[in-house]
Design a protein around this motif. Structure first.
Motif, PDB file in Angstrom:
ATOM      1  N   THR A 143       0.495  -1.112   0.482  1.00  0.00           N
ATOM      2  CA  THR A 143      -0.463   0.135  -0.076  1.00  0.00           C
ATOM      3  C   THR A 143       1.169   1.200  -0.559  1.00  0.00           C
ATOM      4  O   THR A 143       0.310   2.291  -1.155  1.00  0.00           O
ATOM      5  N   LEU A 144       2.461   1.309   0.504  1.00  0.00           N
ATOM      6  CA  LEU A 144       2.486   2.416   0.805  1.00  0.00           C
ATOM      7  C   LEU A 144       3.736   2.674  -0.175  1.00  0.00           C
ATOM      8  O   LEU A 144       3.283   3.800  -0.796  1.00  0.00           O
ATOM      9  N   ALA A 145       3.696   1.628  -1.068  1.00  0.00           N
ATOM     10  CA  ALA A 145       4.326   1.921  -2.963  1.00  0.00           C
ATOM     11  C   ALA A 145       3.585   2.277  -3.891  1.00  0.00           C
ATOM     12  O   ALA A 145       3.599   3.189  -4.762  1.00  0.00           O
ATOM     13  N   GLY A 146       1.998   1.872  -3.588  1.00  0.00           N
ATOM     14  CA  GLY A 146       0.951   2.792  -3.909  1.00  0.00           C
ATOM     15  C   GLY A 146       0.428   4.200  -3.961  1.00  0.00           C
ATOM     16  O   GLY A 146       0.641   4.935  -4.911  1.00  0.00           O
ATOM     17  N   ALA A 150       1.492   7.162  -6.362  1.00  0.00           N
ATOM     18  CA  ALA A 150       0.099   8.414  -6.599  1.00  0.00           C
ATOM     19  C   ALA A 150       0.944   9.921  -6.702  1.00  0.00           C
ATOM     20  O   ALA A 150       0.654  10.555  -7.214  1.00  0.00           O
ATOM     21  N   ALA A 151       1.705   9.990  -5.488  1.00  0.00           N
ATOM     22  CA  ALA A 151       2.525  11.067  -5.008  1.00  0.00           C
ATOM     23  C   ALA A 151       3.801  11.232  -6.040  1.00  0.00           C
ATOM     24  O   ALA A 151       3.085  12.683  -6.429  1.00  0.00           O
ATOM     25  N   SER A 152       4.353  10.863  -6.443  1.00  0.00           N
ATOM     26  CA  SER A 152       5.315  11.293  -7.807  1.00  0.00           C
ATOM     27  C   SER A 152       4.276  10.569  -8.979  1.00  0.00           C
ATOM     28  O   SER A 152       5.333  11.154 -10.402  1.00  0.00           O
ATOM     29  N   HIS A 153       2.989  10.839  -9.533  1.00  0.00           N
ATOM     30  CA  HIS A 153       2.789  10.773 -10.340  1.00  0.00           C
ATOM     31  C   HIS A 153       3.340   9.256 -11.248  1.00  0.00           C
ATOM     32  O   HIS A 153       3.390   9.350 -12.494  1.00  0.00           O
ATOM     33  N   GLY A 154       3.751   8.334 -10.996  1.00  0.00           N
ATOM     34  CA  GLY A 154       4.648   7.774 -11.880  1.00  0.00           C
ATOM     35  C   GLY A 154       6.252   7.854 -12.117  1.00  0.00           C
ATOM     36  O   GLY A 154       6.448   7.522 -12.835  1.00  0.00           O
ATOM     37  N   ASP A 155       6.428   9.479 -11.978  1.00  0.00           N
ATOM     38  CA  ASP A 155       7.756   9.800 -12.413  1.00  0.00           C
ATOM     39  C   ASP A 155       8.931   9.584 -10.964  1.00  0.00           C
ATOM     40  O   ASP A 155       8.663  10.049 -10.674  1.00  0.00           O
ATOM     41  N   TRP A 156       9.896   7.990 -11.513  1.00  0.00           N
ATOM     42  CA  TRP A 156      10.506   8.166 -10.770  1.00  0.00           C
ATOM     43  C   TRP A 156      11.816   8.873  -9.908  1.00  0.00           C
ATOM     44  O   TRP A 156      12.129   9.546  -9.460  1.00  0.00           O
ATOM     45  N   PHE A 269      -7.444   8.609  -4.042  1.00  0.00           N
ATOM     46  CA  PHE A 269      -9.159   9.437  -4.130  1.00  0.00           C
ATOM     47  C   PHE A 269      -8.609  11.138  -4.199  1.00  0.00           C
ATOM     48  O   PHE A 269      -9.545  11.522  -4.710  1.00  0.00           O
ATOM     49  N   GLY A 270      -8.192  11.232  -3.345  1.00  0.00           N
ATOM     50  CA  GLY A 270      -7.401  12.639  -3.857  1.00  0.00           C
ATOM     51  C   GLY A 270      -7.440  13.102  -5.333  1.00  0.00           C
ATOM     52  O   GLY A 270      -7.313  14.181  -6.019  1.00  0.00           O
ATOM     53  N   ALA A 271      -7.122  11.644  -5.716  1.00  0.00           N
ATOM     54  CA  ALA A 271      -6.543  12.063  -7.019  1.00  0.00           C
ATOM     55  C   ALA A 271      -7.334  12.151  -8.135  1.00  0.00           C
ATOM     56  O   ALA A 271      -7.515  12.935  -9.167  1.00  0.00           O
ATOM     57  N   GLY A 272      -7.954  11.198  -7.709  1.00  0.00           N
ATOM     58  CA  GLY A 272      -8.992  10.284  -8.236  1.00  0.00           C
ATOM     59  C   GLY A 272     -10.592  11.596  -8.876  1.00  0.00           C
ATOM     60  O   GLY A 272     -11.340  12.302  -9.354  1.00  0.00           O
ATOM     61  N   LEU A 273     -10.185  12.680  -7.283  1.00  0.00           N
ATOM     62  CA  LEU A 273     -11.664  13.816  -7.338  1.00  0.00           C
ATOM     63  C   LEU A 273     -10.908  15.036  -8.013  1.00  0.00           C
ATOM     64  O   LEU A 273     -11.818  15.716  -9.034  1.00  0.00           O
ATOM     65  N   ALA A 274      -9.568  15.153  -7.951  1.00  0.00           N
ATOM     66  CA  ALA A 274      -8.502  16.334  -9.383  1.00  0.00           C
ATOM     67  C   ALA A 274      -9.466  15.756 -10.825  1.00  0.00           C
ATOM     68  O   ALA A 274      -8.719  16.817 -11.685  1.00  0.00           O
ATOM     69  N   HIS A 285      -0.288   5.263 -13.831  1.00  0.00           N
ATOM     70  CA  HIS A 285       0.214   5.289 -12.326  1.00  0.00           C
ATOM     71  C   HIS A 285      -1.367   5.848 -11.869  1.00  0.00           C
ATOM     72  O   HIS A 285      -0.564   4.724 -10.621  1.00  0.00           O
ATOM     73  N   ASP A 286      -2.071   6.271 -12.441  1.00  0.00           N
ATOM     74  CA  ASP A 286      -3.216   5.859 -11.335  1.00  0.00           C
ATOM     75  C   ASP A 286      -3.524   4.880 -10.802  1.00  0.00           C
ATOM     76  O   ASP A 286      -3.809   4.662  -9.646  1.00  0.00           O
ATOM     77  N   ALA A 287      -3.785   4.220 -11.580  1.00  0.00           N
ATOM     78  CA  ALA A 287      -4.394   2.501 -12.299  1.00  0.00           C
ATOM     79  C   ALA A 287      -4.019   2.404 -11.446  1.00  0.00           C
ATOM     80  O   ALA A 287      -3.883   1.314 -11.005  1.00  0.00           O
ATOM     81  N   LEU A 288      -2.077   2.067 -10.925  1.00  0.00           N
ATOM     82  CA  LEU A 288      -1.033   0.943 -10.756  1.00  0.00           C
ATOM     83  C   LEU A 288      -1.071   1.588  -9.328  1.00  0.00           C
ATOM     84  O   LEU A 288      -1.371   0.328  -8.351  1.00  0.00           O
ATOM     85  N   ALA A 289      -1.028   2.616  -9.200  1.00  0.00           N
ATOM     86  CA  ALA A 289      -1.096   2.886  -8.069  1.00  0.00           C
ATOM     87  C   ALA A 289      -2.920   2.840  -6.412  1.00  0.00           C
ATOM     88  O   ALA A 289      -2.211   2.097  -6.069  1.00  0.00           O
ATOM     89  N   LEU A 290      -3.714   2.710  -7.806  1.00  0.00           N
ATOM     90  CA  LEU A 290      -5.435   1.895  -6.914  1.00  0.00           C
ATOM     91  C   LEU A 290      -5.267   0.857  -7.202  1.00  0.00           C
ATOM     92  O   LEU A 290      -5.657   0.190  -6.005  1.00  0.00           O
ATOM     93  N   ALA A 291      -4.379   0.141  -8.195  1.00  0.00           N
ATOM     94  CA  ALA A 291      -4.365  -1.780  -7.503  1.00  0.00           C
ATOM     95  C   ALA A 291      -3.182  -1.914  -6.304  1.00  0.00           C
ATOM     96  O   ALA A 291      -3.313  -3.423  -5.617  1.00  0.00           O
ATOM     97  N   LEU A 292      -1.682  -1.447  -6.290  1.00  0.00           N
ATOM     98  CA  LEU A 292      -1.601  -1.489  -5.193  1.00  0.00           C
ATOM     99  C   LEU A 292      -1.912  -0.912  -3.839  1.00  0.00           C
ATOM    100  O   LEU A 292      -1.213  -2.126  -2.814  1.00  0.00           O
TER     101      LEU A 292
END
Length: 309
Positions: A143-146, A150-156, A269-274, A285-292
């Protein structure tokens, strides 16, 4: 009193009631993240903190009155605990959260929020010696990885530039306070949830007055604009009132360790509402974060319960 039975003849699993409550709570808190961004220039942090609890207390006045009268003696015996819960879990957390936004990025704030479940488990182990299963550790990690995705928007590359500043320290302190509040919920007085929450909300209102006075003295006060009043009402009735009652009940049903994992849904949810409210695009990356995040919660819940004898 007869315990309700499921079709299989067994008492229903408390998690069946806790899951929707906790998911709905995180949805409202995700909305609070968006509201806090919209609040900039519309209402100052301490005015928002104070007014949210003033309106919450006003909404609770009639529904909670009878319970408060009946359970007042029991609450009064625990007044230090109630005052501390309101001050740390609500007032100081919100004050530090809003102040952190002045010094650090939204990405860093989201990353630190993902640390709350970890802090809950650590505090629960140190204070109550609550055992941590391997499945819970794995679930927290996933969950922390997710939350990080989400926070990094998939940009490592964002993580490579991650550095502590004053806002990060404030946000870490805020997360530690809320994690402590979550653990301490299991020791709340034996009163109804509505009575207890009302008492803590009054405590939050009272303890929010000194920071408001300090903000006013420094000349940083912004009284709500018309848009600011709408933000105050939403924050007071949604994230402050309904969400806190639901979260309290969720912790009561499945405990702080399991309930704390759901906090990682907040950046999702914050990203989804945005996406829905601000028009930001939905990317991979939104879908990946949600899945994680959902997968991590499922791991901790399913495998964690199987590991318990």
């Amino acid at each position: 009193m007869r315990v309700p039975q499921t079709p299989t003849g067994r008492a229903p699993e408390p998690a069946a009631a806790a899951y929707p409550l906790l998911v709905f709570t995180m949805l409202l808190w995700g909305g609070n993240v968006v509201a806090s961004k919209w609040a900039a220039g519309e209402v100052s942090p301490q005015v928002l903190t104070c007014l949210r609890w003033a309106f919450a207390c006003l909404a609770l006045a009639l529904p909670a009155r009878a319970g408060l009268v009946a359970e007042w003696d029991r609450l009064r015996r625990h007044w230090r605990y109630v005052l501390l819960m309101g001050a740390c879990g609500y007032t100081l957390y919100a004050s530090l959260f809003y102040a952190a936004g002045l010094f650090t990025s939204g990405i860093n704030i989201a990353l630190f929020q993902g640390a709350i479940p970890v802090l809950v488990i650590l505090i629960n182990y140190v204070v109550h010696r609550v055992a941590v299963t391997g499945a819970q550790i794995l679930g927290v990690a996933v969950t922390l990885a997710g939350a990080v995705v989400a926070a990094s928007h998939g940009d490592w590359r964002v993580l490579a530039h991650f550095a502590f500043n004053r806002g990060d320290v404030l946000m870490l302190a805020a997360c530690a306070l809320y994690a402590g509040y979550t653990v301490a919920l299991s020791a709340r007085p034996k009163v109804s949830g509505l009575s207890f929450f009302t008492a803590v909300a009054v405590s939050a209102l009272l303890t929010s007055l000194p920071p408001l006075a300090a903000e006013w003295t420094l000349g940083h006060t912004i009284w709500p604009t018309p848009k600011g009043w709408a933000i105050v009402l939403f924050v007071a009735l949604g994230p402050s009132l309904v969400a806190q009652l639901a979260f309290m009940r969720g912790v009561e049903l499945i405990g702080p360790n399991r309930a704390g994992l759901f906090v990682n849904l907040v950046p999702i949810f914050g990203a989804g509402l945005a996406i829905l409210l601000v028009g930001e695009p939905f990317r991979w990356h939104d879908a990946l974060a949600l899945a994680l995040v959902v997968g991590g919660i499922a791991i901790a819940e399913r495998l964690g319960r199987r590991a318990v004898p």
